[in-house]
Write a protein that holds these residues in place. Structure first.
Motif, PDB file in Angstrom:
ATOM      1  N   MET A 120      26.915  50.951  35.687  1.00  0.00           N
ATOM      2  CA  MET A 120      27.883  51.008  36.760  1.00  0.00           C
ATOM      3  C   MET A 120      27.521  52.133  37.719  1.00  0.00           C
ATOM      4  SD  MET A 120      31.993  51.561  36.594  1.00  0.00           S
ATOM      5  CE  MET A 120      32.030  53.332  36.661  1.00  0.00           C
ATOM      6  N   ILE A 121      27.627  51.850  38.980  1.00  0.00           N
ATOM      7  CA  ILE A 121      27.394  52.852  40.018  1.00  0.00           C
ATOM      8  C   ILE A 121      28.695  53.030  40.770  1.00  0.00           C
ATOM      9  CG2 ILE A 121      26.119  53.421  42.113  1.00  0.00           C
ATOM     10  CD1 ILE A 121      23.841  51.625  41.041  1.00  0.00           C
ATOM     11  N   SER A 122      29.122  54.289  40.916  1.00  0.00           N
ATOM     12  CA  SER A 122      30.334  54.554  41.692  1.00  0.00           C
ATOM     13  C   SER A 122      30.017  55.541  42.805  1.00  0.00           C
ATOM     14  CB  SER A 122      31.461  55.073  40.804  1.00  0.00           C
ATOM     15  OG  SER A 122      31.127  56.325  40.265  1.00  0.00           O
ATOM     16  N   PHE A 123      30.736  55.390  43.895  1.00  0.00           N
ATOM     17  CA  PHE A 123      30.574  56.244  45.059  1.00  0.00           C
ATOM     18  C   PHE A 123      31.892  56.971  45.304  1.00  0.00           C
ATOM     19  CE2 PHE A 123      27.696  52.641  45.542  1.00  0.00           C
ATOM     20  CZ  PHE A 123      26.486  53.305  45.707  1.00  0.00           C
ATOM     21  N   PHE A 140      33.230  61.043  55.092  1.00  0.00           N
ATOM     22  CA  PHE A 140      32.064  60.169  55.160  1.00  0.00           C
ATOM     23  C   PHE A 140      32.307  59.008  54.210  1.00  0.00           C
ATOM     24  CE2 PHE A 140      28.168  58.798  52.998  1.00  0.00           C
ATOM     25  CZ  PHE A 140      27.403  58.388  54.075  1.00  0.00           C
ATOM     26  N   THR A 141      31.875  57.830  54.611  1.00  0.00           N
ATOM     27  CA  THR A 141      31.934  56.671  53.733  1.00  0.00           C
ATOM     28  C   THR A 141      30.615  55.923  53.855  1.00  0.00           C
ATOM     29  OG1 THR A 141      34.309  56.472  54.097  1.00  0.00           O
ATOM     30  CG2 THR A 141      33.201  54.578  53.143  1.00  0.00           C
ATOM     31  N   LEU A 142      30.021  55.620  52.725  1.00  0.00           N
ATOM     32  CA  LEU A 142      28.774  54.862  52.678  1.00  0.00           C
ATOM     33  C   LEU A 142      29.053  53.423  53.073  1.00  0.00           C
ATOM     34  CD1 LEU A 142      25.755  54.984  51.787  1.00  0.00           C
ATOM     35  CD2 LEU A 142      26.557  54.246  49.533  1.00  0.00           C
ATOM     36  N   LEU A 143      28.296  52.919  54.006  1.00  0.00           N
ATOM     37  CA  LEU A 143      28.432  51.518  54.390  1.00  0.00           C
ATOM     38  C   LEU A 143      27.738  50.663  53.338  1.00  0.00           C
ATOM     39  CD1 LEU A 143      27.619  51.797  58.196  1.00  0.00           C
ATOM     40  CD2 LEU A 143      29.865  51.781  57.103  1.00  0.00           C
ATOM     41  N   ASN A 144      28.300  49.528  53.047  1.00  0.00           N
ATOM     42  CA  ASN A 144      27.676  48.560  52.150  1.00  0.00           C
ATOM     43  C   ASN A 144      27.432  49.093  50.745  1.00  0.00           C
ATOM     44  OD1 ASN A 144      27.065  45.825  52.570  1.00  0.00           O
ATOM     45  ND2 ASN A 144      25.829  46.402  54.353  1.00  0.00           N
ATOM     46  N   GLU A 145      28.464  49.592  50.103  1.00  0.00           N
ATOM     47  CA  GLU A 145      28.339  50.118  48.740  1.00  0.00           C
ATOM     48  C   GLU A 145      27.742  49.082  47.787  1.00  0.00           C
ATOM     49  OE1 GLU A 145      32.089  51.567  47.363  1.00  0.00           O
ATOM     50  OE2 GLU A 145      32.032  53.349  48.631  1.00  0.00           O
ATOM     51  N   TYR A 179      13.698  50.530  33.390  1.00  0.00           N
ATOM     52  CA  TYR A 179      14.840  51.270  32.855  1.00  0.00           C
ATOM     53  C   TYR A 179      16.069  50.390  32.986  1.00  0.00           C
ATOM     54  CZ  TYR A 179      12.424  55.756  32.414  1.00  0.00           C
ATOM     55  OH  TYR A 179      11.592  56.770  32.014  1.00  0.00           O
ATOM     56  N   GLU A 180      17.165  50.821  32.384  1.00  0.00           N
ATOM     57  CA  GLU A 180      18.436  50.113  32.465  1.00  0.00           C
ATOM     58  C   GLU A 180      19.478  51.016  33.104  1.00  0.00           C
ATOM     59  OE1 GLU A 180      19.766  48.325  28.758  1.00  0.00           O
ATOM     60  OE2 GLU A 180      17.691  48.437  28.031  1.00  0.00           O
ATOM     61  N   LEU A 181      20.414  50.405  33.787  1.00  0.00           N
ATOM     62  CA  LEU A 181      21.491  51.154  34.428  1.00  0.00           C
ATOM     63  C   LEU A 181      22.561  51.516  33.418  1.00  0.00           C
ATOM     64  CD1 LEU A 181      22.954  52.263  36.931  1.00  0.00           C
ATOM     65  CD2 LEU A 181      23.909  49.965  37.259  1.00  0.00           C
ATOM     66  N   GLY A 182      22.870  52.805  33.341  1.00  0.00           N
ATOM     67  CA  GLY A 182      24.004  53.277  32.566  1.00  0.00           C
ATOM     68  C   GLY A 182      25.149  53.501  33.534  1.00  0.00           C
ATOM     69  N   GLU A 183      25.514  54.770  33.720  1.00  0.00           N
ATOM     70  CA  GLU A 183      26.575  55.115  34.667  1.00  0.00           C
ATOM     71  C   GLU A 183      26.056  56.200  35.608  1.00  0.00           C
ATOM     72  OE1 GLU A 183      31.067  56.951  34.711  1.00  0.00           O
ATOM     73  OE2 GLU A 183      30.408  55.824  32.946  1.00  0.00           O
ATOM     74  N   ILE A 184      26.049  55.885  36.904  1.00  0.00           N
ATOM     75  CA  ILE A 184      25.646  56.846  37.934  1.00  0.00           C
ATOM     76  C   ILE A 184      26.813  57.044  38.878  1.00  0.00           C
ATOM     77  CG2 ILE A 184      24.070  57.375  39.828  1.00  0.00           C
ATOM     78  CD1 ILE A 184      21.987  55.581  38.457  1.00  0.00           C
TER      79      ILE A 184
END
Length: 137
Positions: A1-4, A10-15, A31-36
């Motif tokens: 999971m990736i969270s912003f 500021f807000t990232l466009l296209n999360e 590699y595998e996605l954990g939590e970023i």
């Protein structure tokens, strides 16, 4: 999971597309996605973290805390939007390009890429560029 997360105006466009791109870069390196967790902030916020946790009394564009376990990539990545804007001018690139370079830079560190020596810096830059070529935003 990736969270912003946002600690500044500021807000990232296209999360969603940014998350998909990060995942592709992770998988490309097997590699595998954990939590970023990305935390976008200003210079003052990041400077405080730099002093408190790393004992560096300097401004920086990114600080990453690595929680990667084996091939499961995870961590907290703090990015100073102010510093990225300044660096984009210094390096004569767009803000968007510099922002995405910094976004993937932290993840590459989690996968074992370093940037202390000249050879390490070159490999890191090559990996960043390779990932940036796949960015479709």
């Amino acid at each position: 999971m990736i969270s912003f997360n946002y600690e500044t105006n500021f807000t990232l466009l296209n999360e969603e597309k940014t998350s998909e791109w990060i995942l592709k870069c992770i998988e490309k390196e097997e590699y595998e996605l954990g939590e970023i967790n990305y935390i976008f902030c200003d210079d003052t916020y990041l400077h405080k973290i730099n002093v408190e946790f790393l004992e560096h009394d300097t401004f920086t564009d990114i600080i990453s805390f690595d929680y990667t376990l084996g091939k499961l990539v995870g961590g907290d990545i703090f990015i100073s939007v102010e510093r990225v804007k300044e660096n984009s001018k210094t390096f004569n690139v767009t803000f968007k390009e510099e922002l995405h370079r910094v976004i993937i830079h932290g993840v590459l560190h989690y996968m074992g890429f370093k940037d202390k020596t000249d050879d390490e810096k070159q490999l890191m830059r090559d990996k960043e560029n390779s990932c940036l070529k796949t960015l479709n935003l």
